[in-house]
Design a protein around this motif. Structure first.
Motif, PDB file in Angstrom:
ATOM      1  N   ARG A  58     -34.947 -27.665 -26.727  1.00  9.55           N
ATOM      2  CA  ARG A  58     -35.624 -27.427 -25.443  1.00  9.55           C
ATOM      3  C   ARG A  58     -36.047 -25.961 -25.349  1.00  9.55           C
ATOM      4  N   ALA A  59     -35.126 -25.057 -25.653  1.00  5.07           N
ATOM      5  CA  ALA A  59     -35.419 -23.623 -25.565  1.00  5.07           C
ATOM      6  C   ALA A  59     -36.534 -23.240 -26.540  1.00  5.07           C
ATOM      7  N   TYR A  60     -36.500 -23.776 -27.748  1.00  7.52           N
ATOM      8  CA  TYR A  60     -37.524 -23.450 -28.741  1.00  7.52           C
ATOM      9  C   TYR A  60     -38.895 -23.948 -28.278  1.00  7.52           C
ATOM     10  N   PHE A  61     -38.975 -25.206 -27.843  1.00  2.00           N
ATOM     11  CA  PHE A  61     -40.251 -25.755 -27.374  1.00  2.00           C
ATOM     12  C   PHE A  61     -40.791 -24.942 -26.205  1.00  2.00           C
ATOM     13  N   GLU A  62     -39.953 -24.640 -25.238  1.00  2.00           N
ATOM     14  CA  GLU A  62     -40.410 -23.935 -24.047  1.00  2.00           C
ATOM     15  C   GLU A  62     -40.824 -22.499 -24.361  1.00  2.00           C
ATOM     16  N   LYS A  63     -40.123 -21.833 -25.272  1.00  2.00           N
ATOM     17  CA  LYS A  63     -40.503 -20.474 -25.669  1.00  2.00           C
ATOM     18  C   LYS A  63     -41.838 -20.493 -26.417  1.00  2.00           C
ATOM     19  N   THR A  64     -41.988 -21.456 -27.307  1.00  2.00           N
ATOM     20  CA  THR A  64     -43.183 -21.519 -28.141  1.00  2.00           C
ATOM     21  C   THR A  64     -44.407 -21.968 -27.352  1.00  2.00           C
ATOM     22  N   SER A  65     -44.254 -22.996 -26.528  1.00  2.00           N
ATOM     23  CA  SER A  65     -45.403 -23.577 -25.830  1.00  2.00           C
ATOM     24  C   SER A  65     -45.680 -22.934 -24.479  1.00  2.00           C
ATOM     25  N   GLY A  66     -44.651 -22.330 -23.887  1.00  2.00           N
ATOM     26  CA  GLY A  66     -44.810 -21.799 -22.529  1.00  2.00           C
ATOM     27  C   GLY A  66     -44.803 -22.885 -21.475  1.00  2.00           C
ATOM     28  N   GLU A  67     -44.404 -24.077 -21.854  1.00  2.00           N
ATOM     29  CA  GLU A  67     -44.386 -25.240 -20.954  1.00  2.00           C
ATOM     30  C   GLU A  67     -42.980 -25.836 -20.915  1.00  2.00           C
ATOM     31  N   PRO A  68     -42.614 -26.487 -19.805  1.00  2.00           N
ATOM     32  CA  PRO A  68     -41.341 -27.213 -19.780  1.00  2.00           C
ATOM     33  C   PRO A  68     -41.462 -28.514 -20.590  1.00  2.00           C
ATOM     34  N   VAL A  69     -40.352 -29.002 -21.136  1.00  2.00           N
ATOM     35  CA  VAL A  69     -40.411 -30.230 -21.935  1.00  2.00           C
ATOM     36  C   VAL A  69     -40.904 -31.430 -21.116  1.00  2.00           C
ATOM     37  N   GLU A  70     -40.822 -31.344 -19.808  1.00  2.00           N
ATOM     38  CA  GLU A  70     -41.264 -32.456 -18.965  1.00  2.00           C
ATOM     39  C   GLU A  70     -42.755 -32.770 -19.129  1.00  2.00           C
ATOM     40  N   VAL A  71     -43.565 -31.810 -19.621  1.00  2.00           N
ATOM     41  CA  VAL A  71     -44.988 -32.096 -19.830  1.00  2.00           C
ATOM     42  C   VAL A  71     -45.181 -33.191 -20.870  1.00  2.00           C
ATOM     43  N   LEU A  72     -44.181 -33.404 -21.707  1.00  2.00           N
ATOM     44  CA  LEU A  72     -44.289 -34.412 -22.763  1.00  2.00           C
ATOM     45  C   LEU A  72     -44.129 -35.839 -22.232  1.00  2.00           C
ATOM     46  N   LEU A  73     -43.688 -35.980 -20.992  1.00  2.00           N
ATOM     47  CA  LEU A  73     -43.606 -37.308 -20.371  1.00  2.00           C
ATOM     48  C   LEU A  73     -44.996 -37.939 -20.233  1.00  2.00           C
ATOM     49  N   ASN A  74     -46.027 -37.111 -20.190  1.00  2.00           N
ATOM     50  CA  ASN A  74     -47.401 -37.599 -20.086  1.00  2.00           C
ATOM     51  C   ASN A  74     -48.069 -37.721 -21.452  1.00  2.00           C
ATOM     52  N   GLY A  75     -47.270 -37.666 -22.502  1.00  2.00           N
ATOM     53  CA  GLY A  75     -47.816 -37.702 -23.849  1.00  2.00           C
ATOM     54  C   GLY A  75     -48.225 -39.092 -24.302  1.00  2.00           C
ATOM     55  N   THR A  76     -48.678 -39.144 -25.533  1.00  2.00           N
ATOM     56  CA  THR A  76     -49.142 -40.366 -26.185  1.00  2.00           C
ATOM     57  C   THR A  76     -48.070 -40.816 -27.174  1.00  2.00           C
ATOM     58  N   PRO A  77     -47.850 -42.133 -27.308  1.00  2.00           N
ATOM     59  CA  PRO A  77     -46.866 -42.597 -28.292  1.00  2.00           C
ATOM     60  C   PRO A  77     -47.157 -42.035 -29.685  1.00  2.00           C
TER      61      PRO A  77
END
Length: 183
Positions: A58-77
């Motif tokens: 979680r920390a790595y994704f958020e540091k790298t992307s600047g976004e919370p992991v919750e944005v991935l809930l709107n992702g594509t399979p």
């Protein structure tokens, strides 16, 4: 139309690679090496549940992307993205800023396994001085952003300060052209 190269960048949830870490987002640009024209051709976020991340991921994704992991809930399979990417890159020449990170740690592994569909070119970031990569060169996306900001201080390519996989693919594409003396 000249020689085309497809620049692929990912946002992941770690820097170890498969099987410990996953691709969370992918961005692809097409670069005409003769005309130095860069086109955005693909961008997708993977559908991932926030609960599927370790604290470190979680920390790595958020540091790298600047976004919370919750944005991935709107992702594509993931399977849909893998199918799209394989179709797009079939028979093409492909690179990333650092092939040993993006392609070797993630995209040659399952479920991606795209090395059969494409020709892998040397790293697009070759020729960019290591001193331009900043304080965290191990994090490819942050290193790309640092190098882009240093070599294009006025953002002359108009990418802005976004850190999505497509933003990173655009920055990587222009850095590759810069290293080749094309822009």
């Amino acid at each position: 139309m000249g020689e085309e190269v497809f620049v692929v960048q990912v946002v992941s949830d770690g820097d170890y690679g498969f099987p410990l870490d996953r691709v969370c987002e992918i961005g692809i640009c097409k670069v005409d090496l003769d005309t130095a024209i860069v086109d955005s051709v693909y961008s997708a976020r993977v559908l991932l549940e926030p609960g599927s991340f370790t604290k470190k991921q979680r920390a790595y994704f958020e540091k790298t992307s600047g976004e919370p992991v919750e944005v991935l809930l709107n992702g594509t399979p993931l399977n849909d993205i893998v199918t799209d990417v394989k179709e797009l890159l079939e028979g093409k020449t492909v690179t990333s800023f650092d092939v040993s990170f993006t392609i070797k740690k993630f995209l040659i592994n399952e479920p991606w396994d795209i090395s059969k569909e494409m020709t892998i070119m040397a790293s697009g970031g070759r020729g960019i001085p290591p001193s331009a990569l900043g304080d965290d060169p191990k994090n490819e996306n942050l290193a790309i952003t640092h190098a882009y900001d240093l070599l294009f201080p006025d953002d002359s390519m108009g990418i802005g300060n976004g850190r999505s996989a497509l933003d990173i693919a655009l920055k990587s594409s222009f850095l590759m052209l810069k290293a080749r003396g094309r822009c």
